[in-house]
Every structure is written in structure tokens, then in C-alpha cells.
Design an enzyme around this catalytic site. Structure first.
Site: not given
Ligand code: DGL
Length: 256
Positions: A74, A185
């Protein structure tokens, strides 16, 4: 640390599954524990402090469950919590992610690069430093796209509403031609085809999952903590969601 211990993979929700696919493909003999903190997603709209507290709590749980390394799959959690977590867990590799800006910028002659990510990733110091490093080598345009997280969490990866949203977001940056798009993301690779269609077929798309998998391999190699090849590892799926179909959605995305 024992080679037999599993590897923890963490995301606010289902986005980290796009990283898990790369991890399993590079390290098929390893066992993984995937945890999506769906009860608190999206992280991208939260403050840095909240993201750090939530991420730390989940990494503590994974450490207590006996993982040998944690992948913060993430970008948002990495920007807010990776450095403090590395200080907290000096003996255990914490592998973070960052938008793949470097390969995008180096792919051409002063390219125009659009970085799609959450608000939290784009406003944090970590990203400002990354932009500063490459600002002379091309034009870097920030494009927050928080709603994509919600689409993917619902399992909605092909829909008219998604296309309309992407077209609306892109209309703000496509007044000048775009050379590259960085998926900053981990939810976004699941809608890569839709992004390609809206951005244009000549636009090159970059994401950081394969680089993260290589970094994990390198760190475990250094510690002599990789499992012997010749076995097929397992994946344990966990989440904080109370939706009984959440894990099915995670597996559906994994199988794409
Ligand atoms: N999957 C997360 C990232 O790579 C973000 C998602 C979220 O906003 O929870 O930034």
C-alpha cells in the site's frame, strides 16, 4: 528468523492483492498471510497520524502471528508508516512501496508523467522528496483518484460509472499530451485496462509491484531466509471486513 515462517502482506483493503500476485509469482515456495484492513479503508482520505496508527496495529498483529517479513502493499501506508515501522522492527524486513516515478521518468526524453494515487500519498513528504529528485528530468503531474479505491473494493472493475470517473479525472490533465502514467496506488492495477483506454493506447503505464517483489527477494536472500524451492506455498486470507463475500472478492481479483 526461520525460513519456514510466512510473509505478511498488508493493505488497507484489496489493492495489495495486485502486489501479492507478483510476490507469489516470484517466490512460489513461500507461505503468505494477506490482511486487508477493509473496516478502515480507504486510508487515502485519513490523516497521516491515523494511517500510521492503523498500519502499526496491523503490522504488530502480523509480527505476533510469527511472520518473517512484512510487505506494506500500500503506497499510502508506506508513506505514513514505513520509516517508523523499520525503527520499531529492526530485525524484521519491512518492505514498502512507492510510486514507480523513476522508471517512468527515465523511459523517455523529458516525458510528461501523470502520477495517479490517493490524496494522502500525493501530499506526503515522501512523495515531495521523490518529485524533487526527478523534477528536472520531465514534467510530473499529480492526479488524485481516490474513488478508484472504492470501485475496486466493490469488485467493480468494468463499468460505465468507472469509465466516466476516469474520463472526468483525466480531462483535467490531458490538455497537453501525456507520455506515461504511474499507478501510485495498489488498487489501480485492477483497472489498468480502463486507465489505458482513457489515457490512450500510446501511453506507457508503470506500477511498482514487480520491483517490490524483487526487493523482498533481495532482503530475504541477504538474511538467508528464503524457503527452499520445490514446494508450493500457501496463502491465508484475512480481513477486518464483516462482509462475508470480501475474501471471495480478494480471490477473484487474485485470479485475474
Ligand atoms: N491501496 C492503497 C495504496 O496503495 C490505498 C487505498 C486506500 O486509500 O485505502 O495507496
Amino acid at each position: 528468523m526461520k525460513r519456514e515462517q510466512p510473509i505478511g502482506v498488508f493493505d488497507s483493503g484489496l489493492g495489495g492483492v495486485s502486489v501479492l500476485r507478483e510476490l507469489v509469482s516470484l517466490l512460489p515456495a513461500e507461505d503468505f498471510i494477506y490482511f486487508g484492513d477493509a473496516a478502515h479503508a480507504p486510508y487515502g482520505e485519513r490523516s497521516e497520524r491515523e494511517i500510521r496508527a492503523l498500519t502499526t496495529a496491523q503490522v504488530d498483529r502480523m509480527a505476533a502471528a510469527g511472520v518473517k517479513a512484512v510487505v506494506l502493499a500500500c503506497n499510502t501506508a508506506t508513506s505514513a508508516a514505513c520509516a517508523p515501522l523499520r525503527r520499531r522492527y529492526r530485525g524484521m524486513p519491512i518492505i514498502g512501496m512507492e510510486p514507480a516515478l523513476k522508471p517512468a521518468i527515465l523511459s523517455g526524453n523529458r516525458p510528461r508523467v501523470v502520477v495517479m494515487a490517493t490524496h494522502a500519498t500525493l501530499r506526503q513528504k515522501k512523495f515531495a522528496r521523490l518529485m524533487e529528485r526527478f523534477k528536472e528530468a520531465g514534467e510530473i503531474v499529480k492526479l488524485p483518484c481516490p474513488e478508484i479505491v472504492e470501485f475496486v473494493e466493490r469488485g467493480e472493475i468494468h463499468s460505465d460509472a468507472l469509465m466516466r470517473y476516469l474520463e472526468e479525472r483525466f480531462s483535467s490533465v490531458s490538455n497537453v499530451p501525456v507520455d506515461c502514467v504511474v499507478l501510485g496506488c495498489t488498487h489501480f492495477p485492477f483497472v489498468r485496462d480502463a486507465i489505458q483506454a482513457v489515457a490512450g493506447q500510446s501511453v506507457q503505464i508503470f506500477d511498482g509491484a514487480a520491483g517490490t517483489a524483487r526487493e523482498l527477494e533481495r532482503r530475504l536472500q541477504e538474511l538467508d531466509a528464503l524457503r527452499e524451492e520445490g514446494r508450493r506455498g500457501t496463502i491465508a486470507w484475512l480481513s477486518s471486513s464483516d462482509d462475508p463475500h470480501y475474501i471471495e472478492r480478494a480471490k477473484m481479483l487474485y485470479a485475474l
